[in-house]
Design a protein around this motif. Structure first.
Motif, PDB file in Angstrom:
ATOM      1  N   PRO B  96     -25.335 -61.734  29.971  1.00 15.38           N
ATOM      2  CA  PRO B  96     -23.906 -61.585  29.636  1.00 15.38           C
ATOM      3  C   PRO B  96     -23.043 -62.755  30.116  1.00 15.38           C
ATOM      4  CG  PRO B  96     -24.760 -59.667  30.852  1.00 15.38           C
ATOM      5  CD  PRO B  96     -25.778 -60.728  30.943  1.00 15.38           C
ATOM      6  N   MET B  97     -23.660 -63.760  30.713  1.00 17.81           N
ATOM      7  CA  MET B  97     -22.908 -64.902  31.243  1.00 17.81           C
ATOM      8  C   MET B  97     -21.993 -65.525  30.174  1.00 17.81           C
ATOM      9  SD  MET B  97     -24.529 -68.553  32.164  1.00 17.81           S
ATOM     10  CE  MET B  97     -24.722 -68.793  30.412  1.00 17.81           C
ATOM     11  N   ARG B  98     -20.752 -65.813  30.575  1.00 15.98           N
ATOM     12  CA  ARG B  98     -19.812 -66.418  29.632  1.00 15.98           C
ATOM     13  C   ARG B  98     -20.026 -67.932  29.603  1.00 15.98           C
ATOM     14  NH1 ARG B  98     -14.446 -65.039  31.875  1.00 15.98           N
ATOM     15  NH2 ARG B  98     -13.580 -65.974  29.988  1.00 15.98           N
ATOM     16  N   LYS B  99     -19.665 -68.504  28.489  1.00 14.96           N
ATOM     17  CA  LYS B  99     -19.839 -69.957  28.348  1.00 14.96           C
ATOM     18  C   LYS B  99     -19.033 -70.705  29.408  1.00 14.96           C
ATOM     19  CE  LYS B  99     -18.852 -70.689  23.924  1.00 14.96           C
ATOM     20  NZ  LYS B  99     -18.768 -71.431  22.655  1.00 14.96           N
ATOM     21  N   LEU B 100     -17.815 -70.194  29.657  1.00 15.99           N
ATOM     22  CA  LEU B 100     -16.946 -70.849  30.635  1.00 15.99           C
ATOM     23  C   LEU B 100     -17.583 -70.816  32.027  1.00 15.99           C
ATOM     24  CD1 LEU B 100     -14.187 -72.248  30.970  1.00 15.99           C
ATOM     25  CD2 LEU B 100     -13.239 -70.028  31.596  1.00 15.99           C
ATOM     26  N   THR B 101     -18.200 -69.677  32.356  1.00  8.20           N
ATOM     27  CA  THR B 101     -18.858 -69.557  33.663  1.00  8.20           C
ATOM     28  C   THR B 101     -19.960 -70.601  33.797  1.00  8.20           C
ATOM     29  OG1 THR B 101     -18.478 -67.194  33.517  1.00  8.20           O
ATOM     30  CG2 THR B 101     -20.027 -67.908  35.195  1.00  8.20           C
ATOM     31  N   TYR B 102     -20.772 -70.712  32.739  1.00  2.57           N
ATOM     32  CA  TYR B 102     -21.885 -71.655  32.777  1.00  2.57           C
ATOM     33  C   TYR B 102     -21.380 -73.087  32.940  1.00  2.57           C
ATOM     34  CZ  TYR B 102     -25.895 -74.404  31.273  1.00  2.57           C
ATOM     35  OH  TYR B 102     -26.905 -75.330  31.215  1.00  2.57           O
ATOM     36  N   VAL B 103     -20.403 -73.446  32.114  1.00  3.43           N
ATOM     37  CA  VAL B 103     -19.920 -74.826  32.122  1.00  3.43           C
ATOM     38  C   VAL B 103     -19.240 -75.148  33.453  1.00  3.43           C
ATOM     39  CG1 VAL B 103     -18.274 -76.404  31.045  1.00  3.43           C
ATOM     40  CG2 VAL B 103     -19.765 -75.010  29.625  1.00  3.43           C
ATOM     41  N   LEU B 104     -18.451 -74.201  33.957  1.00  5.97           N
ATOM     42  CA  LEU B 104     -17.786 -74.449  35.242  1.00  5.97           C
ATOM     43  C   LEU B 104     -18.810 -74.515  36.383  1.00  5.97           C
ATOM     44  CD1 LEU B 104     -14.475 -72.357  35.063  1.00  5.97           C
ATOM     45  CD2 LEU B 104     -14.795 -74.817  34.760  1.00  5.97           C
ATOM     46  N   GLY B 105     -19.886 -73.744  36.264  1.00  6.91           N
ATOM     47  CA  GLY B 105     -20.960 -73.807  37.267  1.00  6.91           C
ATOM     48  C   GLY B 105     -21.581 -75.190  37.298  1.00  6.91           C
ATOM     49  N   LEU B 161     -16.034 -85.069  32.801  1.00  9.39           N
ATOM     50  CA  LEU B 161     -16.450 -85.871  31.647  1.00  9.39           C
ATOM     51  C   LEU B 161     -17.958 -85.735  31.414  1.00  9.39           C
ATOM     52  CD1 LEU B 161     -14.297 -89.075  32.132  1.00  9.39           C
ATOM     53  CD2 LEU B 161     -14.455 -87.768  30.016  1.00  9.39           C
ATOM     54  N   ALA B 162     -18.711 -85.722  32.525  1.00  7.86           N
ATOM     55  CA  ALA B 162     -20.174 -85.598  32.402  1.00  7.86           C
ATOM     56  C   ALA B 162     -20.541 -84.280  31.734  1.00  7.86           C
ATOM     57  CB  ALA B 162     -20.826 -85.709  33.772  1.00  7.86           C
ATOM     58  N   VAL B 163     -19.880 -83.209  32.152  1.00  7.32           N
ATOM     59  CA  VAL B 163     -20.220 -81.901  31.570  1.00  7.32           C
ATOM     60  C   VAL B 163     -19.702 -81.815  30.134  1.00  7.32           C
ATOM     61  CG1 VAL B 163     -18.270 -80.388  32.249  1.00  7.32           C
ATOM     62  CG2 VAL B 163     -20.572 -79.518  32.318  1.00  7.32           C
ATOM     63  N   PHE B 164     -18.573 -82.460  29.854  1.00  6.43           N
ATOM     64  CA  PHE B 164     -18.051 -82.467  28.479  1.00  6.43           C
ATOM     65  C   PHE B 164     -19.015 -83.212  27.553  1.00  6.43           C
ATOM     66  CE2 PHE B 164     -15.521 -84.296  25.020  1.00  6.43           C
ATOM     67  CZ  PHE B 164     -14.964 -83.141  24.502  1.00  6.43           C
ATOM     68  N   PHE B 165     -19.488 -84.351  28.010  1.00  6.97           N
ATOM     69  CA  PHE B 165     -20.442 -85.128  27.211  1.00  6.97           C
ATOM     70  C   PHE B 165     -21.774 -84.379  27.045  1.00  6.97           C
ATOM     71  CE2 PHE B 165     -19.349 -89.679  26.262  1.00  6.97           C
ATOM     72  CZ  PHE B 165     -17.991 -89.579  26.517  1.00  6.97           C
ATOM     73  N   GLU B 166     -22.071 -83.484  27.958  1.00  6.32           N
ATOM     74  CA  GLU B 166     -23.312 -82.704  27.856  1.00  6.32           C
ATOM     75  C   GLU B 166     -23.201 -81.599  26.811  1.00  6.32           C
ATOM     76  OE1 GLU B 166     -26.480 -82.353  30.450  1.00  6.32           O
ATOM     77  OE2 GLU B 166     -26.021 -84.101  29.255  1.00  6.32           O
ATOM     78  N   ALA B 253      -6.274 -81.987  34.894  1.00  7.78           N
ATOM     79  CA  ALA B 253      -6.902 -82.532  33.681  1.00  7.78           C
ATOM     80  C   ALA B 253      -8.421 -82.355  33.737  1.00  7.78           C
ATOM     81  CB  ALA B 253      -6.559 -84.010  33.536  1.00  7.78           C
ATOM     82  N   ALA B 254      -8.984 -82.545  34.923  1.00 10.21           N
ATOM     83  CA  ALA B 254     -10.436 -82.377  35.078  1.00 10.21           C
ATOM     84  C   ALA B 254     -10.841 -80.930  34.795  1.00 10.21           C
ATOM     85  CB  ALA B 254     -10.850 -82.783  36.490  1.00 10.21           C
ATOM     86  N   LEU B 255     -10.080 -79.999  35.329  1.00 16.17           N
ATOM     87  CA  LEU B 255     -10.399 -78.583  35.109  1.00 16.17           C
ATOM     88  C   LEU B 255     -10.237 -78.216  33.635  1.00 16.17           C
ATOM     89  CD1 LEU B 255      -8.657 -77.081  38.271  1.00 16.17           C
ATOM     90  CD2 LEU B 255     -11.110 -77.191  37.827  1.00 16.17           C
ATOM     91  N   LEU B 256      -9.195 -78.750  33.008  1.00 17.33           N
ATOM     92  CA  LEU B 256      -8.983 -78.468  31.582  1.00 17.33           C
ATOM     93  C   LEU B 256     -10.111 -79.049  30.739  1.00 17.33           C
ATOM     94  CD1 LEU B 256      -5.133 -79.036  31.170  1.00 17.33           C
ATOM     95  CD2 LEU B 256      -6.377 -76.879  30.999  1.00 17.33           C
ATOM     96  N   LEU B 257     -10.537 -80.249  31.109  1.00 20.89           N
ATOM     97  CA  LEU B 257     -11.629 -80.900  30.369  1.00 20.89           C
ATOM     98  C   LEU B 257     -12.918 -80.086  30.498  1.00 20.89           C
ATOM     99  CD1 LEU B 257     -12.215 -83.423  28.668  1.00 20.89           C
ATOM    100  CD2 LEU B 257     -12.943 -84.554  30.764  1.00 20.89           C
ATOM    101  N   ALA B 258     -13.157 -79.578  31.706  1.00 23.14           N
ATOM    102  CA  ALA B 258     -14.346 -78.728  31.907  1.00 23.14           C
ATOM    103  C   ALA B 258     -14.223 -77.468  31.053  1.00 23.14           C
ATOM    104  CB  ALA B 258     -14.490 -78.373  33.379  1.00 23.14           C
ATOM    105  N   GLY B 259     -13.006 -76.916  30.987  1.00 21.81           N
ATOM    106  CA  GLY B 259     -12.776 -75.733  30.148  1.00 21.81           C
ATOM    107  C   GLY B 259     -12.985 -76.064  28.677  1.00 21.81           C
ATOM    108  N   LEU B 260     -12.527 -77.249  28.280  1.00 19.58           N
ATOM    109  CA  LEU B 260     -12.679 -77.699  26.892  1.00 19.58           C
ATOM    110  C   LEU B 260     -14.171 -77.850  26.554  1.00 19.58           C
ATOM    111  CD1 LEU B 260     -10.905 -78.611  24.484  1.00 19.58           C
ATOM    112  CD2 LEU B 260     -11.185 -80.950  25.303  1.00 19.58           C
ATOM    113  N   ALA B 261     -14.929 -78.280  27.541  1.00 16.72           N
ATOM    114  CA  ALA B 261     -16.382 -78.417  27.332  1.00 16.72           C
ATOM    115  C   ALA B 261     -16.983 -77.067  26.947  1.00 16.72           C
ATOM    116  CB  ALA B 261     -17.046 -78.959  28.592  1.00 16.72           C
ATOM    117  N   ALA B 262     -16.447 -75.991  27.539  1.00 16.69           N
ATOM    118  CA  ALA B 262     -16.962 -74.648  27.227  1.00 16.69           C
ATOM    119  C   ALA B 262     -16.726 -74.314  25.754  1.00 16.69           C
ATOM    120  CB  ALA B 262     -16.305 -73.615  28.128  1.00 16.69           C
TER     121      ALA B 262
END
Lengths: 292, 526
Positions: B96-105, B161-166, B253-262
């Protein structure tokens, strides 16, 4: 054609042994390697396949030490590792053509052999699809085909039936039986029925040591009179499992039929059953644990 | 929240237990050492600050921010990709893990890794103050505040940025490494003064310098050079309150970018990606044509294989090993070349053909100075896969159990890499043929670049080092004319000094080293 494994040990770290003092002499036929997880089967196969070297001891192929002259064996070796991959952008024909070239097969012979092998493993229809789109079972069949590319004298297959559907498993068993005539096949598996169907001899391995190397009928003979059937109520099963080595249970209208491997009858109501290789396997592995 | 923490923790543990993490720490220590020994200097014209806690903290933090924004990306990138390869991703996707949880992790794990590097450099700053400080007063606030205010937000943004590019389509592919480098080169470096902290430091330091009577109107420079010739002035730190707001914006901005990655994350289901779907659509369109061509090719054979019964092992045609090693090698090279080229996007081939034609039709000077460096850049992603592919796709055991694993497949892979260079550079080669003086540059590019890529791939097991190193090489050498790095002789000075010949001479050495690495891999049983 002879494979002689002489007093071979493989030590990974201090006090961590993959294999210890393992000795085996093999002639053409199918050797079924049976043992629990971590017993050392894959370690043994990797060493025979010249992928890793023994820490001590030696492996001889037709009298030649394969550590000193690995190519003498590699030329006639077919190897299907337990954990192998494929190039996902290539199709089956391209992938096998590539490996045929790596194995030194002339292109013309390779083309014909690949077509025949794809037919043999039932992949003709999918021959020109990218392997990346294959199911796990189809990939496994590509793996089987590549192992047979160079018409190997020694075929090493590690867990070959993983991911195959029942029909393909039967097909593979038949294939191994067909191949075994003038070849030596090392077949490692957890699935005792695969070994039962194909092996001409069986090696039982546990904790890196060879427990037993015998003909299937000799192993069966060893547990003759030690397998029992006993119908017990469902709620007694947990207690029974704690007391006896149970090979199998079957639900019945009058309770549960427990198949028990034991030196003596577990109960006067228990009746002797004809043994199977699975019973023998459990008997030897459990016996080893008790004596260890 | 617990899921996020456990995800980040597992990812972090997995990373720090790898050998590559030790290499990263070693790199951080090396960077700190370079600053301590005075290799990197902060200067305002002919001035530098007295080496006190504030100046050393600023020097170390700015140096770190600069390198962290580039190296930090490549150090942290790859954790989502690893979950794809290992299959762990599919297990996680079925929870049940959410995408946001995974990406923020993953983002949190990236941040933790980068903060360790920040910590190493903070310790280096302390060591520098105690060893080389001209004012050894231990003012921890002045020493460490630049790290907290400047380096940490850069670490957060780089991790995001690294997680967004991933996660983002296209960027998550190997091309993302090159795209990020170009982004860093042309956007972050020239325009990122505020992000990296240079602007704020420059304001504070310049006003301190002017207040002490100096007449200085220039900017701040971070670079290498002797410190002895510089005049000194006293700088006691910056007013963090004036920059806190801007720095906070970067954190958000970093937190938003990580959220955008989700949002872009496909949860390990590649068919959800529209781009992939379009690619498959093109393949579907081309499939009937391919099948028709194959049928024609098969019908042309003398003895078509027509199975009408289930296959039997006894029916297999016996085979023998080839007695013609040269023919065998050619077959293997062709197969390796196919491995390099197959599965590329249509655009890749289109650009390759475009470059070939442009080289044929453009003036010779344009070919030498501009087009040839581009020709050597375009196959970079393909070359960087050399030496990596076997382990990446777990084919190495199949290769290593075949005869002559050292002398057959590896030379064929190298030859295919060189052949790719010759194919792509064919247009340039035809033009350069009439100017023999320019041919060594062409030869050096065709031989040296694939050889270096092969060796780096085998040594590191990943494409990134080859991609980054060759990009930097390409940027400094052929593009900016740094003579010693001008492999292809794009500049007249490099040709005059015979620089390409050095690279041609280095090629056998690189290939020899690649053979040694393969030998080591064979002995280790990888």
């Amino acid at each position: 054609m002879e494979l002689h494994i002489e007093n071979v040990s493989k030590q990974y770290r201090k006090a961590v042994w993959g294999l210890r003092d393992f000795t085996l002499r093999l002639a053409p036929g199918v050797l079924g390697l049976l043992g629990p997880n971590g017993a050392g089967k894959s370690t043994l196969m990797r060493m025979v396949a010249t992928i890793t070297r023994p820490s001590s001891g030696a492996i001889y192929w037709n009298g030649l030490d394969i550590a000193a002259q690995p190519d003498t064996l590699r030329r006639v070796l077919g190897y299907l590792p337990q954990d192998f991959g494929v190039y996902p952008n290539l199709n089956a024909v391209e992938f096998l053509t590539y490996l045929a070239a790596v194995k030194g097969l002339p292109p013309k012979q390779a083309r014909q052999r690949i077509e025949e092998l794809l037919h043999l493993v039932n992949l003709t229809e999918a021959a020109y699809r990218p392997i990346g789109a294959f199911s796990g079972g189809m990939r496994q069949r590509v793996g089987i085909a590549q192992a047979l590319l160079n018409d190997p004298h020694l075929l090493i297959v590690d867990e070959p039936t993983v991911g195959l559907d029942p029909e393909e498993r039967v097909r593979f068993r038949n294939l191994i039986a067909d191949l075994s005539g003038q070849r030596l096949v090392l077949l490692s598996t957890h699935i005792v029925s695969d070994v039962e169907a194909t092996a001409t001899s069986i090696a039982l391995i546990n904790r890196g040591r060879l427990l037993h190397h015998a003909l299937p009928e000799d192993l069966l003979q060893a547990v003759e009179g030690r397998v029992w059937g006993w119908i017990v109520p469902s709620d007694a099963l947990t207690t029974l499992k704690a007391q006896h080595l149970i090979a199998n249970t079957t639900r019945r209208a009058d309770g549960v039929l427990a198949r028990i491997v034991s030196e003596t009858a577990p109960d006067p109501a228990a009746t002797p059953l004809p043994p199977t290789l699975e019973d023998a396997y459990l008997h030897f592995i459990a016996h080893r644990r008790e004596t260890a | 929240m617990n899921a996020l923490i456990q995800l980040a923790l597992a990812d972090f543990r997995e990373r720090v237990r790898r050998f590559s993490f030790l290499a990263v720490i070693a790199l951080a220590v090396f960077l700190g050492y370079q600053v301590i020994t005075g290799f990197f200097q902060l200067r305002l014209g002919s001035y530098r600050g007295i080496l006190n806690a504030a100046w050393i903290g600023a020097l170390m933090a700015l140096t770190l921010s600069f390198f962290l924004s580039l190296i930090g990306f490549y150090v942290t990138r790859g954790n989502v990709q690893q979950d794809r390869h290992t299959g762990v991703g599919q297990i996680l996707a079925a929870t049940p893990m959410r995408k946001l949880t995974y990406v923020l992790g993953k983002f949190a794990s990236n941040v933790a890794v980068l903060l360790i590097i920040v910590g190493v450099l903070a310790l280096a700053a302390l060591a520098m103050l105690l060893l080389h400080g001209e004012d050894k007063t231990l003012n921890l606030a002045q020493l460490l505040l630049p790290f907290a205010v400047f380096s940490v937000p850069v670490a957060l943004l780089t991790a995001a940025l690294a997680v967004f590019f991933e996660c983002a389509p296209v960027l998550r592919a190997s091309a993302g490494n090159v795209i990020y480098f170009l982004l860093w080169l042309f956007i972050v470096t020239p325009l990122g003064g505020d992000l990296l902290g240079f602007d704020a430091m420059e304001r504070g330091m310049t006003s301190a310098l002017l207040a002490q009577g100096a007449d200085y109107r220039g900017g701040i420079v971070l670079g290498a050079g002797p410190a002895a010739e510089l005049q000194t002035f006293l700088w006691t730190g910056f007013d963090w309150a004036t920059v806190a707001g801007t720095r906070l914006v970067y954190v958000v901005a970093a937190l938003l970018l990580a959220g955008l990655a989700a949002l872009t994350f496909e949860r390990f289901a590649p068919e959800r990606s529209r781009i992939r779907a379009r690619r498959f659509a093109v393949k579907r369109w081309l499939a009937p044509l391919g099948a028709r061509l194959r049928a024609i090719a098969r019908s042309a054979k003398a003895k078509p294989f027509k199975p009408d019964t289930p296959g039997r092992a006894e029916a297999l045609t016996p085979v023998t090993a080839s007695g013609k090693p040269l023919r065998l090698f050619v077959t293997l090279v062709a197969a390796e070349l196919k491995l390099l080229l197959k599965g590329r996007a249509f655009l890749w081939y289109a650009v390759a053909v475009g470059l070939f034609l442009a080289c044929l039709l453009s003036p010779l000077e344009t070919v030498r100075g501009s087009l040839l460096p581009l020709v050597w850049l375009w196959p970079l992603l393909l070359w960087s896969e050399m030496g990596v592919r076997e382990a990446r796709h777990r084919v190495n055991r199949l290769l290593f159990s075949a005869p002559s694993p050292l002398w057959r497949q590896l030379p064929a892979a190298w030859t295919a890499g060189v052949l790719l260079a010759l194919l792509l550079g064919g247009g340039a080669f035809i033009r350069l043929w009439c100017e023999p003086a320019l041919l060594p540059g062409f030869t050096a590019g065709a031989l040296f670049i694939p050889s270096l890529a092969l060796l780096l791939g085998m040594l590191t097991g990943t494409e990134r080092p080859a991609q980054i190193l060759l990009l930097i090489w390409w940027y400094l050498g052929p593009l900016n004319g740094l003579v010693g790095l001008d492999i292809t002789g794009a500049t007249a000075a490099a040709l005059a000094q015979g620089i390409p010949w050095f690279y041609i001479a280095a090629t056998p050495l690189l290939f020899g080293l690649a053979l040694l690495v393969r030998r080591q891999q064979l002995q280790a049983g990888h």
